[in-house]
Scaffold this active site. Structure first.
Site, PDB file in Angstrom:
ATOM      1  N   GLY A 114     -13.026  -9.204  12.541  1.00 32.12           N
ATOM      2  CA  GLY A 114     -12.957  -7.754  12.406  1.00 32.12           C
ATOM      3  C   GLY A 114     -11.605  -7.160  12.105  1.00 32.12           C
ATOM      4  O   GLY A 114     -11.474  -5.936  12.033  1.00 32.12           O
ATOM      5  N   CYS A 232      -6.524 -17.523   2.685  1.00 34.67           N
ATOM      6  CA  CYS A 232      -5.314 -17.922   3.403  1.00 34.67           C
ATOM      7  C   CYS A 232      -4.986 -19.365   3.007  1.00 34.67           C
ATOM      8  O   CYS A 232      -4.718 -20.218   3.855  1.00 34.67           O
ATOM      9  CB  CYS A 232      -5.464 -17.766   4.911  1.00 34.67           C
ATOM     10  SG  CYS A 232      -6.865 -18.629   5.641  1.00 34.67           S
TER      11      CYS A 232
END
Length: 485
Positions: A114, A232
């Site tokens: 989140g 990432c």
């Protein structure tokens, strides 16, 4: 840190003379960062009350580095009030880069836990729609908690595969954020377990997953909309190659320039030739394939972990009429004047306007606050729409923790405002009962004349949760799963 030989060889090819600096950076301490929740407090106001020594993160205006050896933001009452989110600095870049505007219809397709959804919601300012999705039901629990702590009212939480979402949301979203599952090379310093996972899974497995997400995401983009694709990891098969794949799916898409900060490395077209993973059906002559508009973040160049960010926009004109085809309004499902007395009494404590009261929805004995507009999610696994406010139990209404978190100081008629330095606020967060008479002027800010019944407990004017005052004894109603350990 021991890196696999095949990984070292690849990174030497990518980085050249910078490889030694990159490898050395993996032994340096992690950077720590918090991101201010602008739904609840402005950056300027937060800096006035912040007890931490903060340094700005260049690429995110509401993010700041802090020294973990000096400060512990995760143990401060302001954290429990939802005034900030603890997030790795480079990970703040995607949600800061995608140009969210109030009223947008936004999809965060790989949302848990989140961090990015909370920032998207803050920038929407509870307008428009935020569909926040993750394929993992277990990971959605953390996502829901973070949205609740931030006071988000306009979110719809779903647990679906991208292909199921695209069946319901074709041409629907103004903005789509895809922080894709990846091999995690940029996280090696943060978690050495990622190295073992990299050796087990490699890059192609994730590249295939990424293509499957992009294939469905492009179907859900409204004409004129934008997709923010990020990972990432450093591998061009998961980064530049995926941008190229996305552009091939729709000729109306083009790479948009993003602001480049000191230390950012522009994407490399030449890196696409280093591997055999390039798709044969993708033309190298696409005018829109401007990879210099994309950005790599390497830990030896910036104060953060590894990341890749790209912004892809549709050059087609938006059709506003078509974009609203799957919205349905849902007003109150009951007459407030005919609601149970206990619920009427509680709602009378609120200073909400009529529009907000008209968005209340009573489902059996559970009360919800719906977003102003709601997407049609029929056939989708939907975990939550809007905010769960509480439950009717016999002759009483029990407000939820999430109810407290969407309130502002002026919206509830019975509050106790505790100092952030007070031991009482820590005792409340640990779930203890409080005696108002035992508190001093150092504990309570403002009046200590608290009425009997439901009481909103605040820290420095920001809600934490509920308690029930019985003749000066505050019976703690702070949600057990949220309590400070």
């Amino acid at each position: 840190m021991k890196l696999p030989d095949s990984y070292k060889s690849k990174m030497m090819n990518l980085l050249g003379s910078e490889y030694e600096a990159y490898e050395a950076s993996l032994s340096e301490p992690l950077n720590h960062c918090l991101r201010v929740n602008t739904l609840k407090i402005s950056v300027d106001d937060f800096l006035k009350i912040s007890p931490f020594k903060l340094t700005p993160v260049p690429w995110c205006s509401n993010a700041f580095y802090y020294d973990i050896d000096v400060d512990s933001p995760s143990k401060h009452p302001f954290y429990y009030a939802g005034l900030y989110y603890l997030q790795e600095a480079s990970a703040t870049l995607p949600a800061a880069t995608i140009p969210i505007e109030e009223g947008d219809f936004v999809l965060d397709i790989c949302a848990a836990p989140g961090g990015k959804s909370t920032e998207l919601a803050a920038r929407l300012k509870n307008t428009g729609i935020l569909v926040t999705n993750d394929i993992s039901a277990s990971r959605l629990k953390a996502l829901q908690k973070n949205l609740e702590a931030f006071g988000v009212e306009n979110a719809v939480i779903t647990c679906e595969t991208p292909d199921k979402l695209s069946e319901s949301f074709e041409g629907y979203f103004d903005k789509i954020l895809i922080d894709a599952p990846c091999s995690g090379e940029g996280m090696f310093r943060k978690s050495t377990s990622m190295i073992s996972a990299w050796e087990l899974n490699g890059n192609e497995k994730f590249a295939e997953i990424q293509r499957s997400i992009l294939k469905e995401a492009v179907k859900m983009l409204k004409p004129g909309g934008m997709i923010l694709y990020s990972t990432c990891t450093f591998d061009p098969r998961e980064d530049e190659e995926q941008v190229r794949y996305l552009l091939a799916l729709d000729e109306s898409l083009e790479v948009k320039p993003i602001k480049m900060y000191e230390g950012f490395e522009k994407g490399h077209s030449d890196w696409l030739d280093m591997f055999n993973g390039a798709a044969d059906d993708i033309s190298d002559s696409q005018d829109s394939l401007n990879l210099s508009y994309t950005a790599h973040l390497f830990p030896h160049r910036v104060k953060g972990e590894g990341h890749f960010v790209s912004l892809i926009g549709s050059i087609s004109e938006s059709d506003a009429a078509d974009s609203n085809k799957k919205i349905k309004g849902r007003g109150t499902s009951f007459d407030l004047k005919k609601a149970p007395i206990c619920l009427q009494e509680f709602l009378n404590k609120l200073s909400w306007d009529e529009d907000k009261l008209n968005r209340l929805w009573l489902s059996k004995d559970k009360l919800f606050l719906n977003p102003a507009i709601i997407p049609d999610t029929k056939g989708l696994r939907t975990m939550r729409t809007g905010v769960y406010l509480g439950e009717l139990k016999k002759n009483r209404f029990e407000p939820s923790q999430s109810f407290a978190m969407i309130l502002k100081d002026s919206e509830f008629d019975n509050t106790i405002n505790l100092s952030a330095k007070s031991q009482a606020v820590y005792r409340y967060l640990r779930g203890e009962t409080l005696d108002i008479d035992e508190m001093t002027a150092d504990d309570i800010i403002g009046s200590s004349d608290i009425k009997n019944g439901w009481t909103l407990v605040e820290v420095e004017g920001y809600p934490l949760g509920f308690a029930k005052n019985v003749n000066g004894t505050l019976k703690n109603k702070y949600l057990p799963g949220w309590r400070m350990q």
